[in-house]
Design a protein around this motif. Structure first.
Motif: not given
Ligand code: ADE
Length: 235
Positions: A89-93, A133-148
């Motif tokens: 799961a792509l998520t900031p946490g 679950a993976i985060s690409i950084g300590r900020y919030v994207l509008a969705g996981g697509e860019l992170a994917a």
């Molecule tokens: N979805 C929203 N923000 C994200 C982040 N920083 N990393 C991965 N998935 C995310």
């Protein structure tokens, strides 16, 4: 490698697929497929999300919607999936993506990336259907697509043949070859531009001195990055 991305925006990945190292990897037999949650949603009108219990802003991706998409794709109970393949799961946490994690993922035979949207996932998706679950950084994207795409980019370029030069991904930023430090600076022609000259050692033709200089520059950059403060370890 077989990469499946679950998303509401599969068309975003058309551009990604056309990038040279990605196209190279696909030509070598690797696969990147997108699955649209909307195609299999059990809800009417293509609904995939809902308001959060307990109140609050935004919408949450529903567990039954993700279950239906995974079940249709893999033909098994999605709760069994994490023992069969790496589902992320792509998520900031999530766990912060770094070069060591990329190496770990590049060694997998297959990866499933789940993109969240809006406020993210119903937590039961992460708990029961994913291995991590993976985060690409300590900020919030509008969705996981860019992170994917970031995850897919970093993983695919590690696969043999994707970059063209076999050693391109060996001695670069954050690899063991540089003790985990950022890469040293590069220069090319002209050797002098407006009086900004290339460090003398790089023009010396002395391979051992060049090697030592690069290691030292890499180490100094690592030190500077530590002074700038961690962006990824939560400190
Ligand atoms: N979805 C929203 N923000 C994200 C982040 N920083 N990393 C991965 N998935 C995310």
């Amino acid at each position: 490698m077989q990469l499946d991305v679950f998303t509401l925006f599969p068309q975003w990945f058309d551009w990604f697929r056309s990038q040279r190292h990605v196209a190279n990897a696909l030509a070598l037999g690797h696969d990147l497929s997108c699955v649209n949650y909307r195609d299999t949603t059990p809800l009417s009108g293509g609904q995939v999300d809902d308001t959060p219990f307990g109140g609050g802003a935004g919408m949450v991706l529903r567990v039954d919607v993700v279950e239906a998409a995974l079940r249709a794709r893999y033909g098994v109970d999605p709760a069994e999936l994490p023992s069969q393949r790496r589902v992320i799961a792509l998520t900031p946490g999530g766990r912060m993506l770094d070069d060591a994690l990329v190496d770990e993922l590049a060694a997998e035979r297959a990866l499933t990336l789940l993109c969240g949207r809006y406020e993210g996932f119903d937590e039961r998706i992460v708990e029961h259907f994913t291995s991590d679950a993976i985060s690409i950084g300590r900020y919030v994207l509008a969705g996981g697509e860019l992170a994917a795409m970031v995850v897919a980019d970093t993983v695919l370029r590690k696969l043999p043949g994707a970059l063209g030069h076999e050693d391109s991904a060996q001695e670069e930023s954050f690899t063991a070859a540089l003790d985990g430090a950022p890469e040293y600076p590069h220069y090319t022609r002209p050797a002098d531009h407006r009086g900004w000259s290339v460090p003398e050692v790089l023009l010396s033709g002395h391979h051992e001195r060049v090697r030592q200089w690069r290691l030292e520059q890499s180490r100094l950059r690592g030190e500077q990055q530590s002074l700038d403060g961690p962006a990824g370890d939560g400190a």
